[in-house]
Motif scaffolding. Structure first.
Motif, mmCIF file in Angstrom:
data_model
loop_
_atom_site.group_PDB
_atom_site.id
_atom_site.type_symbol
_atom_site.label_atom_id
_atom_site.label_comp_id
_atom_site.label_asym_id
_atom_site.label_seq_id
_atom_site.Cartn_x
_atom_site.Cartn_y
_atom_site.Cartn_z
ATOM 1 N N LEU A 249 1.026 -1.183 0.005
ATOM 2 C CA LEU A 249 0.011 -0.106 0.137
ATOM 3 C C LEU A 249 0.727 1.111 -0.058
ATOM 4 O O LEU A 249 1.837 1.185 0.524
ATOM 5 C CB LEU A 249 -0.934 -0.027 1.328
ATOM 6 N N GLU A 250 0.506 2.318 -0.732
ATOM 7 C CA GLU A 250 1.103 3.598 -0.615
ATOM 8 C C GLU A 250 0.487 4.654 -0.030
ATOM 9 O O GLU A 250 -0.897 4.485 0.185
ATOM 10 C CB GLU A 250 1.462 3.983 -2.110
ATOM 11 N N PRO A 251 1.008 5.586 0.660
ATOM 12 C CA PRO A 251 0.507 6.721 1.475
ATOM 13 C C PRO A 251 -0.326 7.723 0.368
ATOM 14 O O PRO A 251 0.320 8.749 0.225
ATOM 15 C CB PRO A 251 1.507 7.417 2.067
ATOM 16 N N ILE A 252 -1.289 7.297 -0.204
ATOM 17 C CA ILE A 252 -1.941 8.009 -1.017
ATOM 18 C C ILE A 252 -3.225 8.887 -0.645
ATOM 19 O O ILE A 252 -3.911 9.602 -1.337
ATOM 20 C CB ILE A 252 -2.141 7.566 -2.456
ATOM 21 N N THR A 253 -3.663 8.390 0.428
ATOM 22 C CA THR A 253 -4.847 8.704 1.112
ATOM 23 C C THR A 253 -4.542 8.919 2.571
ATOM 24 O O THR A 253 -3.844 8.144 3.171
ATOM 25 C CB THR A 253 -6.398 7.994 0.988
ATOM 26 N N GLN A 254 -5.516 9.653 3.375
ATOM 27 C CA GLN A 254 -5.350 9.846 4.833
ATOM 28 C C GLN A 254 -5.273 8.282 5.440
ATOM 29 O O GLN A 254 -4.693 7.959 6.452
ATOM 30 C CB GLN A 254 -6.317 10.851 5.322
ATOM 31 N N ASP A 255 -6.422 7.684 5.152
ATOM 32 C CA ASP A 255 -6.821 6.336 5.637
ATOM 33 C C ASP A 255 -5.394 5.336 5.425
ATOM 34 O O ASP A 255 -5.171 4.552 6.188
ATOM 35 C CB ASP A 255 -8.190 5.819 5.099
ATOM 36 N N ALA A 256 -4.975 5.501 4.058
ATOM 37 C CA ALA A 256 -3.885 4.373 3.898
ATOM 38 C C ALA A 256 -2.801 4.819 4.870
ATOM 39 O O ALA A 256 -1.939 3.895 4.993
ATOM 40 C CB ALA A 256 -3.532 4.461 2.457
ATOM 41 N N CYS A 257 -2.608 5.900 5.223
ATOM 42 C CA CYS A 257 -1.397 6.080 6.228
ATOM 43 C C CYS A 257 -1.633 5.295 7.205
ATOM 44 O O CYS A 257 -0.453 5.176 8.060
ATOM 45 C CB CYS A 257 -1.357 7.834 6.275
ATOM 46 N N ALA A 258 -2.593 4.996 7.858
ATOM 47 C CA ALA A 258 -2.551 4.068 8.985
ATOM 48 C C ALA A 258 -1.793 2.757 8.655
ATOM 49 O O ALA A 258 -1.212 2.363 9.763
ATOM 50 C CB ALA A 258 -4.123 3.524 9.422
ATOM 51 N N PHE A 259 -1.556 2.571 7.604
ATOM 52 C CA PHE A 259 -0.467 1.311 7.402
ATOM 53 C C PHE A 259 0.914 1.737 6.864
ATOM 54 O O PHE A 259 1.634 0.747 6.362
ATOM 55 C CB PHE A 259 -1.157 0.490 6.098
ATOM 56 N N TYR A 260 1.115 3.047 6.704
ATOM 57 C CA TYR A 260 2.094 3.337 6.529
ATOM 58 C C TYR A 260 3.507 2.914 7.144
ATOM 59 O O TYR A 260 3.549 3.176 8.519
ATOM 60 C CB TYR A 260 2.542 4.931 6.216
ATOM 61 N N GLU A 261 4.489 2.150 6.526
ATOM 62 C CA GLU A 261 5.443 1.499 7.403
ATOM 63 C C GLU A 261 4.955 0.870 8.658
ATOM 64 O O GLU A 261 5.690 0.354 9.460
ATOM 65 C CB GLU A 261 6.626 2.510 7.750
ATOM 66 N N ASP A 262 3.925 0.350 8.453
ATOM 67 C CA ASP A 262 3.155 -0.533 9.511
ATOM 68 C C ASP A 262 2.540 -1.743 8.838
ATOM 69 O O ASP A 262 1.646 -2.463 9.312
ATOM 70 C CB ASP A 262 2.113 0.050 10.301
#
Length: 263
Positions: free
Chosen positions: A139-152
């Protein structure tokens, strides 16, 4: 004209659901089973069951190497609390009248063993999760919600067929590491949490993030959120407590709409 001053509301009249605290062993077991049945019903609503694939497991509060799980061959949308089965770490049914999907349970057991703080694990063959897994992409950090998974979250960038042995389960658990989720290439998604609610929410959110990423890339070149902002957003949105809170409207919806799940 000035706005009227709102009257103070007594705190005992305010209601905001938080995870339960101080439950006894039997009470906590019943609570976890009820949440598990509700999550499976919700997964059924979203079409996450396909044939006999897919599992959501929750650790028993007393027997830590035993897990409550959906019974083999019962549709997610029909599961009740009384139909859930208790399975030990070796995949043997110790309570309940159904079989367990041995191939799928291998993964759950190894994840639970590797992560003793994890209470619940969710895996299913959802459409967009499988689509992104087929590309072998994170997953890429392209939405606010996707950032919950950023580097996680992690990517298991390999496929070795249907998982039937403990070694493969351990490899998945090792790839997951300390993260909340893993993408299994050519297979699908797996999420974990400190409650059924958190694990289910992360699965729902990851599936949606996969859908949005696929749609955005099909339409053009998505703009990534910068590293610092993505990390900050993850710190705000990425905890299991935030997941639990976000999940409550969905839990309430399925419980009110399908109260027979508690039977």
């Amino acid at each position: 004209m000035s706005q009227p001053t709102p009257a103070p509301i007594p705190t005992d009249r305010l209601h905001f659901a938080l995870p339960p605290d101080g439950l006894s062993g039997d009470e906590l077991r019943q609570h976890r089973k009820e949440r598990l049945a509700a999550a499976l019903r919700l997964f059924g609503r979203y079409g996450y069951d396909e044939g006999v694939a897919g599992h959501v497991t929750v650790r028993d509060p007393e027997f830590e190497d035993c897990f409550w799980v959906n019974p083999f061959g019962v549709p997610f949308g029909h599961i009740t609390v009384s139909e859930l089965i208790l399975v030990n770490g070796d995949g043997q049914v110790v309570e309940g009248g159904y079989h367990v999907n041995q191939a799928a349970f291998v993964v759950h057991a190894q994840v639970h063993r590797a992560r003793p703080e994890v209470v619940a694990v969710a895996h299913s063959h959802s459409t967009y999760g499988r689509a992104l897994a087929a590309l072998g992409e994170p997953l890429e950090p392209i939405t606010q919600d996707a950032c919950a998974f950023y580097e996680d979250h992690a990517l298991l960038d390999d496929y070795t067929g249907v998982i039937v042995d403990e070694d493969e389960g351990r490899r998945i658990a090792a790839t997951l590491g300390p993260h909340k989720a893993v993408i299994l290439r050519n297979h699908g998604l797996l999420t974990v949490g400190d409650s059924v609610d958190a694990a289910a929410w992360w699965f729902l959110q990851m599936e949606r993030a996969c859908e949005i990423q696929l749609a955005a890339k099909a339409a053009g070149r998505p703009v990534r959120i910068g590293h610092g902002d993505a990390v900050a957003t993850r710190e705000q949105l990425g905890s299991d407590l935030v997941a639990w809170i976000n999940y409550q409207p969905l839990h309430t919806s399925v419980l009110r709409g399908e109260p027979d799940l508690l039977s």
